[in-house]
Write a protein that holds these residues in place. Structure first.
Motif, PDB file in Angstrom:
ATOM      1  N   LEU A 253       0.903  -1.064   0.092  1.00  0.00           N
ATOM      2  CA  LEU A 253       0.025   0.013   0.002  1.00  0.00           C
ATOM      3  C   LEU A 253       0.857   1.319  -0.136  1.00  0.00           C
ATOM      4  O   LEU A 253       0.523   2.248  -0.797  1.00  0.00           O
ATOM      5  CB  LEU A 253      -0.992  -0.054   1.178  1.00  0.00           C
ATOM      6  N   LYS A 254       1.885   1.423   0.780  1.00  0.00           N
ATOM      7  CA  LYS A 254       2.819   2.477   0.978  1.00  0.00           C
ATOM      8  C   LYS A 254       3.707   2.652  -0.451  1.00  0.00           C
ATOM      9  O   LYS A 254       3.681   3.619  -0.857  1.00  0.00           O
ATOM     10  CB  LYS A 254       3.757   2.209   2.090  1.00  0.00           C
ATOM     11  N   GLY A 255       3.970   1.480  -1.262  1.00  0.00           N
ATOM     12  CA  GLY A 255       4.640   1.575  -2.056  1.00  0.00           C
ATOM     13  C   GLY A 255       3.733   2.010  -3.365  1.00  0.00           C
ATOM     14  O   GLY A 255       4.173   2.719  -4.335  1.00  0.00           O
ATOM     15  N   ALA A 256       2.552   1.799  -3.360  1.00  0.00           N
ATOM     16  CA  ALA A 256       1.446   2.060  -4.127  1.00  0.00           C
ATOM     17  C   ALA A 256       1.509   3.565  -4.299  1.00  0.00           C
ATOM     18  O   ALA A 256       1.345   4.623  -5.284  1.00  0.00           O
ATOM     19  CB  ALA A 256       0.300   1.459  -4.103  1.00  0.00           C
ATOM     20  N   ALA A 257       1.489   4.297  -2.972  1.00  0.00           N
ATOM     21  CA  ALA A 257       1.246   5.655  -2.759  1.00  0.00           C
ATOM     22  C   ALA A 257       2.665   6.463  -3.182  1.00  0.00           C
ATOM     23  O   ALA A 257       2.543   7.442  -3.957  1.00  0.00           O
ATOM     24  CB  ALA A 257       1.180   6.028  -1.397  1.00  0.00           C
ATOM     25  N   ILE A 258       3.736   5.846  -3.219  1.00  0.00           N
ATOM     26  CA  ILE A 258       4.968   6.254  -3.879  1.00  0.00           C
ATOM     27  C   ILE A 258       5.041   6.297  -5.126  1.00  0.00           C
ATOM     28  O   ILE A 258       5.397   7.103  -5.970  1.00  0.00           O
ATOM     29  CB  ILE A 258       6.339   5.713  -3.110  1.00  0.00           C
ATOM     30  N   TYR A 259       4.650   5.123  -5.801  1.00  0.00           N
ATOM     31  CA  TYR A 259       4.544   4.783  -7.034  1.00  0.00           C
ATOM     32  C   TYR A 259       3.600   5.814  -7.998  1.00  0.00           C
ATOM     33  O   TYR A 259       3.865   6.651  -9.080  1.00  0.00           O
ATOM     34  CB  TYR A 259       4.104   3.568  -7.493  1.00  0.00           C
ATOM     35  N   LEU A 260       2.422   6.098  -7.401  1.00  0.00           N
ATOM     36  CA  LEU A 260       1.415   6.981  -8.011  1.00  0.00           C
ATOM     37  C   LEU A 260       2.238   8.376  -8.123  1.00  0.00           C
ATOM     38  O   LEU A 260       1.745   9.232  -8.885  1.00  0.00           O
ATOM     39  CB  LEU A 260       0.326   7.043  -7.251  1.00  0.00           C
ATOM     40  N   GLN A 261       2.790   8.890  -6.701  1.00  0.00           N
ATOM     41  CA  GLN A 261       3.396  10.186  -6.678  1.00  0.00           C
ATOM     42  C   GLN A 261       4.629  10.327  -7.967  1.00  0.00           C
ATOM     43  O   GLN A 261       4.496  11.524  -8.378  1.00  0.00           O
ATOM     44  CB  GLN A 261       3.995  10.355  -5.273  1.00  0.00           C
ATOM     45  N   ASN A 262       5.248   9.204  -7.991  1.00  0.00           N
ATOM     46  CA  ASN A 262       6.445   9.504  -8.827  1.00  0.00           C
ATOM     47  C   ASN A 262       6.025   9.487 -10.386  1.00  0.00           C
ATOM     48  O   ASN A 262       6.806  10.181 -11.168  1.00  0.00           O
ATOM     49  CB  ASN A 262       7.415   8.266  -8.621  1.00  0.00           C
ATOM     50  N   MET A 263       4.955   8.818 -10.478  1.00  0.00           N
ATOM     51  CA  MET A 263       4.452   8.892 -12.062  1.00  0.00           C
ATOM     52  C   MET A 263       3.768  10.196 -12.420  1.00  0.00           C
ATOM     53  O   MET A 263       3.359  10.285 -13.699  1.00  0.00           O
ATOM     54  CB  MET A 263       3.230   7.697 -12.224  1.00  0.00           C
ATOM     55  N   GLY A 264       3.483  11.268 -11.387  1.00  0.00           N
ATOM     56  CA  GLY A 264       2.753  12.290 -11.680  1.00  0.00           C
ATOM     57  C   GLY A 264       1.477  11.970 -11.875  1.00  0.00           C
ATOM     58  O   GLY A 264       0.846  12.856 -12.554  1.00  0.00           O
ATOM     59  N   SER A 265       0.817  10.919 -11.501  1.00  0.00           N
ATOM     60  CA  SER A 265      -0.570  10.842 -11.660  1.00  0.00           C
ATOM     61  C   SER A 265      -1.454  11.498 -10.919  1.00  0.00           C
ATOM     62  O   SER A 265      -1.114  12.162  -9.561  1.00  0.00           O
ATOM     63  CB  SER A 265      -0.898   9.101 -11.543  1.00  0.00           C
ATOM     64  N   ASP A 266      -2.803  11.697 -11.168  1.00  0.00           N
ATOM     65  CA  ASP A 266      -3.553  12.450 -10.392  1.00  0.00           C
ATOM     66  C   ASP A 266      -4.195  11.485  -9.289  1.00  0.00           C
ATOM     67  O   ASP A 266      -4.801  11.912  -8.336  1.00  0.00           O
ATOM     68  CB  ASP A 266      -4.700  13.270 -11.047  1.00  0.00           C
ATOM     69  N   ALA A 267      -4.182  10.435  -9.600  1.00  0.00           N
ATOM     70  CA  ALA A 267      -4.528   9.226  -8.369  1.00  0.00           C
ATOM     71  C   ALA A 267      -3.702   9.529  -7.228  1.00  0.00           C
ATOM     72  O   ALA A 267      -2.448   9.829  -7.185  1.00  0.00           O
ATOM     73  CB  ALA A 267      -4.448   8.054  -9.110  1.00  0.00           C
ATOM     74  N   HIS A 268      -4.331   9.187  -6.042  1.00  0.00           N
ATOM     75  CA  HIS A 268      -3.622   9.277  -4.925  1.00  0.00           C
ATOM     76  C   HIS A 268      -4.242   8.131  -4.110  1.00  0.00           C
ATOM     77  O   HIS A 268      -5.164   7.630  -4.128  1.00  0.00           O
ATOM     78  CB  HIS A 268      -4.087  10.661  -4.357  1.00  0.00           C
ATOM     79  N   VAL A 269      -3.702   7.992  -2.776  1.00  0.00           N
ATOM     80  CA  VAL A 269      -3.979   7.101  -1.727  1.00  0.00           C
ATOM     81  C   VAL A 269      -4.656   7.743  -0.627  1.00  0.00           C
ATOM     82  O   VAL A 269      -4.101   8.929  -0.014  1.00  0.00           O
ATOM     83  CB  VAL A 269      -2.771   6.163  -1.038  1.00  0.00           C
TER      84      VAL A 269
END
Length: 442
Positions: A253-269
């Motif tokens: 779950l934490k890794g998904a949050a980091i991945y979404l931020q690094n990808m510049g996605s509007d998605a978030h946790v």
């Protein structure tokens, strides 16, 4: 069959008023006379005729022969005879007529008619009430028949659609299946760029599971009674294995949050969990723990490196046994040790997620369900599938009854949308409560 239930509310909600004209005053009076002739004669006719005759005699004597009527006649003390030379009837009857009061006679007649009117009116009201009750009973019977027909139709419909529902909803039981389902949700959010929404009483994924004996046994593919002869060292290895799996999912779950931020996605946790801050008597997380770790459960400590057998407590159900690793010989209060450890882990997990940029909302009331949702973002081009894990009965039991960790996994868009809406409802409620608390502090 269900068409009858769509009647207008004015027709189906209440029975129609009975026609009061059918039961007129004289109709009811006639029924009373016919049903109770003796009572009517004794309590109305005889008193009425007696008063009427007495009033007629009094009226006649007063106005027809006033002088004679007003003369004072009495019994002669010597001869013992009535001194009226022109008696109408007899001394006694004449004396009775002279002493009658016209106002009293008129009042008696009026009173009899008033009593008769009250009797007829009461009977009319009783008949109206009986008719209303009968119509209400008929209405209830009709509605009951419609409900039975609707229930039969729904049962038939449920049998028809149950197969389709089972294809869309995967039931899960036990920490293993739940953790795998949560992992699938996290992977779905990360791979598709969906929002990852979490609603949980604890900030740690299945934070209480490694301390419950029945969860540890199920994770190890054992029955709880099969741990009866296990050493404390063996039990510790099994509890640590469950703890590792919970931590792995939490790290995903934490890794998904980091991945979404690094990808510049509007998605978030986004994470909604119980408040870890002390608000006087209303401490949300400690209230939740009070429902789980209550007077019905047994909290014991064990030494992970000891080869001694686990304590034998046959009288306590396995789902009510909590075991806490401790290096101390005998802690004074095992329950306090477990509560402090869970509270510390809860607060630490919140801080760690906040440092990773995960949006944390703290709720001030125990959550009835736990949700892990991969929610597709609105207005995003392409086809994205949602995925949701809903956990029911997450170990909270105020009564001490056995509770199973039951959950379901679904990708049905309607269910995912409903659970997403439920998540945002709790998130909004948590934000409003927090703002209100801060406003009081200021």
């Amino acid at each position: 069959m269900l068409a009858a239930s769509s009647l207008p509310a004015s027709q189906s909600a209440r029975p129609s008023e009975p026609d009061a004209k059918n039961d007129g005053f004289f109709t009811i009076l006639y029924d009373i006379i016919r049903n109770h002739p003796l009572l009517f004669t004794a309590f109305f006719m005889i008193p009425f005729l007696a008063l009427l005759i007495s009033l007629g005699l009094k009226w006649y004597y007063v106005f027809h022969d006033t002088t004679h009527y007003l003369s004072d006649f009495q019994v002669d003390p010597v001869l013992g005879t009535w001194t009226d030379p022109q008696a109408y009837f007899s001394p006694g009857l004449d004396k009775y007529i002279r002493e009658l009061d016209i106002a009293g006679l008129l009042g008696g007649i009026v009173g009899i008619f008033i009593g008769l009117y009250v009797t007829v009116t009461t009977e009319k009201a009783n008949r109206l009430k009986e008719k209303l009750n009968q119509q209400e009973m008929d209405h209830l019977k009709t509605q009951t028949n419609l409900l039975v027909q609707a229930t039969q139709s729904l049962n038939t419909l449920m049998i028809d659609v149950s197969g389709k529902v089972n294809e869309k909803v995967l039931l899960m039981e036990g920490p293993d299946e739940v953790l795998k389902g949560i992992g699938r949700v996290v992977e779905s959010a990360q791979s598709q760029g969906n929002d990852l929404l979490v609603l949980s009483n604890t900030a740690r994924v299945e934070g209480i599971a490694p301390f419950r004996m029945d969860y540890v046994a199920k994770h190890a593919d054992l029955k709880p009674h099969e741990l009866r002869n296990a050493t404390q060292f063996d039990y510790a290895r099994k509890a640590e294995a469950l703890q590792r799996d919970c931590t792995d999912v939490e790290n995903k779950l934490k890794g998904a949050a980091i991945y979404l931020q690094n990808m510049g996605s509007d998605a978030h946790v986004e994470f909604v969990t119980l408040n870890d801050q002390n608000e006087g008597a209303n401490h949300a997380f400690l209230k939740y723990l009070g429902k789980v770790i209550n007077e019905h459960v047994s909290v014991e400590t064990y030494r992970p490196g000891s080869n001694a057998l686990l304590s034998q407590l046959d009288a306590i159900p396995h789902h009510n046994r909590f075991l806490v690793p401790s290096s101390a010989a005998e802690p004074a209060d095992p329950k306090a040790l477990l509560v402090n450890q869970l509270y510390a882990e809860h607060s630490q997990a919140i801080r760690e997620m906040q440092e990773l940029g995960i949006r944390i909302t703290k709720a001030n009331k125990t959550l009835p369900v736990q949700l892990f949702i991969s929610a597709p973002r609105e207005n995003k081009p392409g086809i994205y599938r949602g995925l949701c894990v809903c956990i029911l009965g997450s170990g909270s039991s105020a009564s001490g009854r056995a509770t199973k960790l039951t959950a379901f996994l679904t990708e049905d868009p309607h269910i995912v949308a409903s659970m997403t809406e439920l998540f945002y409802d709790y998130q909004t409620d948590g934000k409003l409560n927090t703002q209100e608390f801060i406003r009081q502090m200021i």
